[in-house]
Design a protein around this motif. Structure first.
Motif, PDB file in Angstrom:
ATOM      1  N   ARG A  42      66.302  65.128 -35.851  1.00 28.65           N
ATOM      2  CA  ARG A  42      66.835  63.756 -35.836  1.00 28.65           C
ATOM      3  C   ARG A  42      67.818  63.539 -36.990  1.00 28.65           C
ATOM      4  NH1 ARG A  42      61.464  62.918 -34.906  1.00 28.65           N
ATOM      5  NH2 ARG A  42      60.946  62.207 -32.825  1.00 28.65           N
ATOM      6  N   GLU A  43      67.479  64.057 -38.167  1.00 30.41           N
ATOM      7  CA  GLU A  43      68.292  63.821 -39.359  1.00 30.41           C
ATOM      8  C   GLU A  43      69.548  64.680 -39.423  1.00 30.41           C
ATOM      9  OE1 GLU A  43      65.634  64.634 -42.570  1.00 30.41           O
ATOM     10  OE2 GLU A  43      64.443  62.820 -42.211  1.00 30.41           O
ATOM     11  N   ARG A  44      69.478  65.909 -38.883  1.00 28.55           N
ATOM     12  CA  ARG A  44      70.535  66.862 -39.167  1.00 28.55           C
ATOM     13  C   ARG A  44      71.172  67.505 -37.939  1.00 28.55           C
ATOM     14  NH1 ARG A  44      68.691  71.744 -42.838  1.00 28.55           N
ATOM     15  NH2 ARG A  44      68.026  70.012 -44.099  1.00 28.55           N
ATOM     16  N   TRP A  45      70.387  68.005 -36.991  1.00 31.55           N
ATOM     17  CA  TRP A  45      70.903  68.943 -35.997  1.00 31.55           C
ATOM     18  C   TRP A  45      71.359  68.339 -34.681  1.00 31.55           C
ATOM     19  CZ3 TRP A  45      65.964  71.725 -37.537  1.00 31.55           C
ATOM     20  CH2 TRP A  45      66.186  72.508 -38.673  1.00 31.55           C
ATOM     21  N   TYR A  46      70.884  67.166 -34.331  1.00 30.19           N
ATOM     22  CA  TYR A  46      71.200  66.610 -33.015  1.00 30.19           C
ATOM     23  C   TYR A  46      71.969  65.305 -33.107  1.00 30.19           C
ATOM     24  CZ  TYR A  46      67.678  69.950 -31.533  1.00 30.19           C
ATOM     25  OH  TYR A  46      66.965  71.099 -31.324  1.00 30.19           O
ATOM     26  N   ARG A  47      72.992  65.180 -32.247  1.00 30.68           N
ATOM     27  CA  ARG A  47      73.637  63.883 -32.055  1.00 30.68           C
ATOM     28  C   ARG A  47      72.763  63.038 -31.143  1.00 30.68           C
ATOM     29  NH1 ARG A  47      78.846  64.287 -29.434  1.00 30.68           N
ATOM     30  NH2 ARG A  47      78.394  66.432 -28.917  1.00 30.68           N
ATOM     31  N   SER A  48      72.163  63.689 -30.146  1.00 32.74           N
ATOM     32  CA  SER A  48      71.227  63.006 -29.254  1.00 32.74           C
ATOM     33  C   SER A  48      70.374  64.049 -28.549  1.00 32.74           C
ATOM     34  CB  SER A  48      71.967  62.138 -28.231  1.00 32.74           C
ATOM     35  OG  SER A  48      72.742  62.936 -27.374  1.00 32.74           O
ATOM     36  N   PHE A  49      69.238  63.603 -28.046  1.00 36.99           N
ATOM     37  CA  PHE A  49      68.384  64.479 -27.244  1.00 36.99           C
ATOM     38  C   PHE A  49      67.509  63.639 -26.335  1.00 36.99           C
ATOM     39  CE2 PHE A  49      65.869  63.869 -31.139  1.00 36.99           C
ATOM     40  CZ  PHE A  49      64.644  63.485 -30.618  1.00 36.99           C
ATOM     41  N   LYS A  50      66.980  64.293 -25.328  1.00 37.30           N
ATOM     42  CA  LYS A  50      66.041  63.648 -24.405  1.00 37.30           C
ATOM     43  C   LYS A  50      64.980  64.675 -24.036  1.00 37.30           C
ATOM     44  CE  LYS A  50      65.750  60.638 -20.497  1.00 37.30           C
ATOM     45  NZ  LYS A  50      66.462  59.442 -20.084  1.00 37.30           N
ATOM     46  N   THR A  51      63.737  64.219 -23.999  1.00 38.43           N
ATOM     47  CA  THR A  51      62.622  65.072 -23.591  1.00 38.43           C
ATOM     48  C   THR A  51      62.029  64.498 -22.311  1.00 38.43           C
ATOM     49  OG1 THR A  51      62.142  65.613 -25.896  1.00 38.43           O
ATOM     50  CG2 THR A  51      60.396  66.020 -24.288  1.00 38.43           C
ATOM     51  N   ARG A  52      61.818  65.391 -21.359  1.00 38.91           N
ATOM     52  CA  ARG A  52      61.204  65.016 -20.087  1.00 38.91           C
ATOM     53  C   ARG A  52      59.989  65.918 -19.863  1.00 38.91           C
ATOM     54  NH1 ARG A  52      66.851  65.388 -19.365  1.00 38.91           N
ATOM     55  NH2 ARG A  52      67.796  63.463 -18.608  1.00 38.91           N
ATOM     56  N   ILE A  53      58.944  65.354 -19.293  1.00 38.55           N
ATOM     57  CA  ILE A  53      57.757  66.138 -18.964  1.00 38.55           C
ATOM     58  C   ILE A  53      57.550  66.028 -17.460  1.00 38.55           C
ATOM     59  CG2 ILE A  53      55.265  66.403 -19.295  1.00 38.55           C
ATOM     60  CD1 ILE A  53      55.684  65.178 -22.092  1.00 38.55           C
ATOM     61  N   ALA A  54      57.444  67.178 -16.814  1.00 37.24           N
ATOM     62  CA  ALA A  54      57.330  67.210 -15.356  1.00 37.24           C
ATOM     63  C   ALA A  54      56.181  68.115 -14.934  1.00 37.24           C
ATOM     64  CB  ALA A  54      58.630  67.727 -14.744  1.00 37.24           C
ATOM     65  N   LYS A  55      55.530  67.744 -13.875  1.00 35.03           N
ATOM     66  CA  LYS A  55      54.491  68.582 -13.282  1.00 35.03           C
ATOM     67  C   LYS A  55      55.163  69.505 -12.264  1.00 35.03           C
ATOM     68  CE  LYS A  55      49.985  68.377 -11.053  1.00 35.03           C
ATOM     69  NZ  LYS A  55      48.970  67.460 -10.500  1.00 35.03           N
ATOM     70  N   VAL A  56      54.946  70.801 -12.420  1.00 38.56           N
ATOM     71  CA  VAL A  56      55.489  71.784 -11.483  1.00 38.56           C
ATOM     72  C   VAL A  56      54.473  71.957 -10.363  1.00 38.56           C
ATOM     73  CG1 VAL A  56      56.292  74.156 -11.185  1.00 38.56           C
ATOM     74  CG2 VAL A  56      56.772  72.930 -13.334  1.00 38.56           C
ATOM     75  N   GLU A  57      54.870  71.556  -9.180  1.00 42.32           N
ATOM     76  CA  GLU A  57      53.996  71.622  -8.017  1.00 42.32           C
ATOM     77  C   GLU A  57      54.133  72.940  -7.263  1.00 42.32           C
ATOM     78  OE1 GLU A  57      51.846  69.345  -7.019  1.00 42.32           O
ATOM     79  OE2 GLU A  57      52.383  67.651  -8.293  1.00 42.32           O
ATOM     80  N   ARG A  58      55.323  73.538  -7.382  1.00 40.45           N
ATOM     81  CA  ARG A  58      55.610  74.738  -6.605  1.00 40.45           C
ATOM     82  C   ARG A  58      56.653  75.554  -7.357  1.00 40.45           C
ATOM     83  NH1 ARG A  58      58.767  74.099  -1.064  1.00 40.45           N
ATOM     84  NH2 ARG A  58      59.243  72.194  -2.178  1.00 40.45           N
ATOM     85  N   ASP A  59      56.570  76.853  -7.273  1.00 43.70           N
ATOM     86  CA  ASP A  59      57.636  77.720  -7.767  1.00 43.70           C
ATOM     87  C   ASP A  59      57.741  78.948  -6.872  1.00 43.70           C
ATOM     88  OD1 ASP A  59      55.707  79.588  -8.596  1.00 43.70           O
ATOM     89  OD2 ASP A  59      55.909  79.127 -10.710  1.00 43.70           O
ATOM     90  N   TYR A  60      58.855  79.575  -6.908  1.00 44.55           N
ATOM     91  CA  TYR A  60      59.055  80.834  -6.177  1.00 44.55           C
ATOM     92  C   TYR A  60      60.133  81.609  -6.911  1.00 44.55           C
ATOM     93  CZ  TYR A  60      62.457  77.662  -4.019  1.00 44.55           C
ATOM     94  OH  TYR A  60      63.418  76.722  -3.800  1.00 44.55           O
TER      95      TYR A  60
END
Length: 105
Positions: free
Chosen positions: A85-103
């Motif tokens: 927050r103080e130094r490295w990023y101009r902005s960021f967003k965190t999202r949390i998702a449930k993975v129901e399926r993968d292949y």
């Protein structure tokens, strides 16, 4: 991080961290490596994938929501978040998702 994460059979969770970097990169690469090493030691951690062009996207995979909560509250990780927050990023967003399926191929 140059490989595709080897995850469990779904369901599991993905934490998607998308960022725009600032001009200050001092210490960033070292911290990114340390955070990846630290995450791998956390209960419930399944893997991590990262890419950077104009924006950075890092996806970490977790077995459950409690593991994600514990990772977010890890003392060393909290310090890295503050530096971000103080130094490295101009902005960021965190999202949390449930993975129901993968292949895969």
């Amino acid at each position: 991080m140059t490989s595709i994460a080897n995850t469990l059979k779904p369901p599991y969770y993905a934490v998607i961290f998308t960022s725009l970097r600032s001009d200050d990169s001092s210490g960033y690469d070292e911290m990114a490596v340390r955070m990846a090493e630290l995450a791998k030691m956390q209960p419930g951690f399944l893997g991590i994938e990262s890419a950077r062009e104009q924006i950075g996207i890092t996806v970490s995979y977790w077995s459950d929501l409690e593991s994600i909560k514990q990772w977010k509250m890890n003392a060393e990780h909290l310090g890295a978040q503050q530096l971000g927050r103080e130094r490295w990023y101009r902005s960021f967003k965190t999202r949390i998702a449930k993975v129901e399926r993968d292949y895969e191929f």
